[in-house]
Design a protein around this motif. Sequence first.
Motif, PDB file in Angstrom:
ATOM      1  N   ALA A  29       0.851  -1.193   0.000  1.00  0.00           N
ATOM      2  CA  ALA A  29       0.000   0.000   0.000  1.00  0.00           C
ATOM      3  C   ALA A  29       0.883   1.238   0.000  1.00  0.00           C
ATOM      4  O   ALA A  29       1.901   1.287   0.699  1.00  0.00           O
ATOM      5  CB  ALA A  29      -0.911  -0.008   1.219  1.00  0.00           C
ATOM      6  N   ARG A  30       0.486   2.262  -0.771  1.00  0.00           N
ATOM      7  CA  ARG A  30       1.274   3.487  -0.862  1.00  0.00           C
ATOM      8  C   ARG A  30       0.629   4.651  -0.134  1.00  0.00           C
ATOM      9  O   ARG A  30       1.233   5.719  -0.013  1.00  0.00           O
ATOM     10  CB  ARG A  30       1.513   3.828  -2.339  1.00  0.00           C
ATOM     11  CG  ARG A  30       2.178   2.686  -3.086  1.00  0.00           C
ATOM     12  CD  ARG A  30       2.454   3.004  -4.530  1.00  0.00           C
ATOM     13  NE  ARG A  30       3.518   3.989  -4.687  1.00  0.00           N
ATOM     14  CZ  ARG A  30       4.048   4.337  -5.851  1.00  0.00           C
ATOM     15  NH1 ARG A  30       3.592   3.775  -6.968  1.00  0.00           N
ATOM     16  NH2 ARG A  30       5.000   5.224  -5.922  1.00  0.00           N
ATOM     17  N   VAL A  31      -0.609   4.474   0.333  1.00  0.00           N
ATOM     18  CA  VAL A  31      -1.275   5.462   1.173  1.00  0.00           C
ATOM     19  C   VAL A  31      -1.923   4.736   2.335  1.00  0.00           C
ATOM     20  O   VAL A  31      -2.147   3.513   2.277  1.00  0.00           O
ATOM     21  CB  VAL A  31      -2.339   6.267   0.379  1.00  0.00           C
ATOM     22  CG1 VAL A  31      -1.684   7.132  -0.685  1.00  0.00           C
ATOM     23  CG2 VAL A  31      -3.382   5.341  -0.236  1.00  0.00           C
ATOM     24  N   THR A  32      -2.242   5.490   3.377  1.00  0.00           N
ATOM     25  CA  THR A  32      -2.823   4.898   4.582  1.00  0.00           C
ATOM     26  C   THR A  32      -4.330   5.097   4.592  1.00  0.00           C
ATOM     27  O   THR A  32      -4.834   6.191   4.296  1.00  0.00           O
ATOM     28  CB  THR A  32      -2.203   5.536   5.831  1.00  0.00           C
ATOM     29  OG1 THR A  32      -0.782   5.326   5.814  1.00  0.00           O
ATOM     30  CG2 THR A  32      -2.784   4.927   7.100  1.00  0.00           C
ATOM     31  N   GLY A  33      -5.041   4.016   4.923  1.00  0.00           N
ATOM     32  CA  GLY A  33      -6.491   4.104   5.009  1.00  0.00           C
ATOM     33  C   GLY A  33      -7.088   2.750   5.346  1.00  0.00           C
ATOM     34  O   GLY A  33      -6.378   1.734   5.435  1.00  0.00           O
ATOM     35  N   PHE A  34      -8.422   2.751   5.533  1.00  0.00           N
ATOM     36  CA  PHE A  34      -9.128   1.510   5.803  1.00  0.00           C
ATOM     37  C   PHE A  34      -9.318   0.729   4.503  1.00  0.00           C
ATOM     38  O   PHE A  34      -9.675   1.302   3.470  1.00  0.00           O
ATOM     39  CB  PHE A  34     -10.488   1.793   6.453  1.00  0.00           C
ATOM     40  CG  PHE A  34     -10.397   2.156   7.902  1.00  0.00           C
ATOM     41  CD1 PHE A  34     -10.343   1.173   8.871  1.00  0.00           C
ATOM     42  CD2 PHE A  34     -10.366   3.481   8.296  1.00  0.00           C
ATOM     43  CE1 PHE A  34     -10.249   1.494  10.219  1.00  0.00           C
ATOM     44  CE2 PHE A  34     -10.279   3.825   9.635  1.00  0.00           C
ATOM     45  CZ  PHE A  34     -10.216   2.827  10.604  1.00  0.00           C
ATOM     46  N   LEU A  35      -9.092  -0.570   4.574  1.00  0.00           N
ATOM     47  CA  LEU A  35      -9.251  -1.433   3.403  1.00  0.00           C
ATOM     48  C   LEU A  35     -10.729  -1.746   3.216  1.00  0.00           C
ATOM     49  O   LEU A  35     -11.366  -2.360   4.075  1.00  0.00           O
ATOM     50  CB  LEU A  35      -8.445  -2.719   3.585  1.00  0.00           C
ATOM     51  CG  LEU A  35      -8.282  -3.607   2.352  1.00  0.00           C
ATOM     52  CD1 LEU A  35      -7.522  -2.875   1.264  1.00  0.00           C
ATOM     53  CD2 LEU A  35      -7.557  -4.899   2.723  1.00  0.00           C
ATOM     54  N   GLU A  36     -11.265  -1.317   2.071  1.00  0.00           N
ATOM     55  CA  GLU A  36     -12.681  -1.539   1.785  1.00  0.00           C
ATOM     56  C   GLU A  36     -12.970  -2.886   1.148  1.00  0.00           C
ATOM     57  O   GLU A  36     -14.008  -3.489   1.399  1.00  0.00           O
ATOM     58  CB  GLU A  36     -13.219  -0.432   0.853  1.00  0.00           C
ATOM     59  CG  GLU A  36     -13.609   0.846   1.546  1.00  0.00           C
ATOM     60  CD  GLU A  36     -14.409   1.756   0.626  1.00  0.00           C
ATOM     61  OE1 GLU A  36     -14.332   1.566  -0.615  1.00  0.00           O
ATOM     62  OE2 GLU A  36     -15.101   2.645   1.140  1.00  0.00           O
ATOM     63  N   ASP A  37     -12.045  -3.372   0.313  1.00  0.00           N
ATOM     64  CA  ASP A  37     -12.351  -4.596  -0.424  1.00  0.00           C
ATOM     65  C   ASP A  37     -11.079  -5.259  -0.907  1.00  0.00           C
ATOM     66  O   ASP A  37     -10.087  -4.586  -1.234  1.00  0.00           O
ATOM     67  CB  ASP A  37     -13.261  -4.278  -1.621  1.00  0.00           C
ATOM     68  CG  ASP A  37     -13.925  -5.531  -2.191  1.00  0.00           C
ATOM     69  OD1 ASP A  37     -13.834  -6.594  -1.553  1.00  0.00           O
ATOM     70  OD2 ASP A  37     -14.540  -5.433  -3.267  1.00  0.00           O
ATOM     71  N   VAL A  38     -11.108  -6.603  -0.925  1.00  0.00           N
ATOM     72  CA  VAL A  38     -10.074  -7.421  -1.570  1.00  0.00           C
ATOM     73  C   VAL A  38     -10.699  -7.969  -2.838  1.00  0.00           C
ATOM     74  O   VAL A  38     -11.673  -8.716  -2.780  1.00  0.00           O
ATOM     75  CB  VAL A  38      -9.598  -8.559  -0.651  1.00  0.00           C
ATOM     76  CG1 VAL A  38      -8.558  -9.420  -1.362  1.00  0.00           C
ATOM     77  CG2 VAL A  38      -9.032  -7.995   0.644  1.00  0.00           C
TER      78      VAL A  38
END
Length: 372
Positions: free
Chosen positions: A63-72
């Motif tokens: 990941a290149r930015v930080t955030g909550f993962l919404e979907d795989v």
Amino acid sequence: MARFSLFLRVLGIAGGLTLPATAQPEPVAALPVGTVVAQRRPINQALDFVGRVEAVGRVEVRARVTGFLEDVMFKEGEPVKEGAKLYRIEPDLFEAAVKQSEGALERSRAAQTLAAIQLQRAQELLDRNSGTVVARDQARAALDQAKGAVTGDEANLQTARINLGYTHILAPITGRIGRTSVTKGNVVGPDSGVLTSIVSQDPMYITFPVSQREFLRYQQGGDRPDRSKIGVKIRFQDGSDYGQVGRVDFVNVSVDRATDTILVRAVMPNPSGALRDGQLVRVALQVEAPEQKVVVPQAALIADQGGVYVFAVEDGRAVTKRVKPGQGGTGADTVIEEGLSGGELIIVDGLQRVRPGVSVRASPIGPSASRT
């Protein structure tokens, strides 16, 4: 007298007996054995090495930015195409950052327009001797500052858009994807480590170390071997052969000081995906034209303290032939470098009872039976 008469009676009985004729030994029955003919076949001179399969392309997805993962958005272990969506990070904050940057850019451009107008007016007043040089220079400096602000806000907007694009993590190459280390709902970022990995499938690299002795053996006149004539075949751990033929494309420029070997790499087609990254294989390096060699089944070889030998049938009897096995062969057959000239009748079946000089009755067996 009693003893003498007893002796005469015993002697009389013995005289009345008829001794049998000398017994003749019964002929020994010939042992039934299965045989094959030692054949001369064209054999590729090959060197065997232990190699490892390596993917041409291998990517660790992060990941290149930080955030909550919404979907795989992929299935583990399946092929993926370059550009396919793998993960989606919650984009709301990044979309807001884009709009904020767009607003700042609009303000900067408006300030630049105003500064340009003020500079024009200051110049007109100066031309009519109604203004001052200082006012004109201040207006020019304000315009330059406005231009700089616009450039900075354009860069900020571009950065915000790039970060927004990073909320969709895409496959950088075509290949097969591994397992995911994170699931939906987790916070991911540059410090989260590897999310998953992708390895390319076709073609694959085969790397294997070659000893200096073997490498120098096939150098001619101090030149490197002709790579276009070096065929590479591989064999899996279960003994089965891989159907494709590869070609050497790289020879390392230095020798490994720890092992005194030179790393060689071949490119191997992998259209069916049978080769896997990291797989251990046996490598057969074919560096010469086929040569006629004597070949016998491996089942015919017997080893003792004196070396290796086979039993051949000559004039109905088993005779010992000392042989020197060589490299190469096909399937369950073995190349014989010395000891056989071809055409000999070699015993394959029934070896447990065979001894040198014993009478045998030879029966030819098929190739499939000789490999059993």
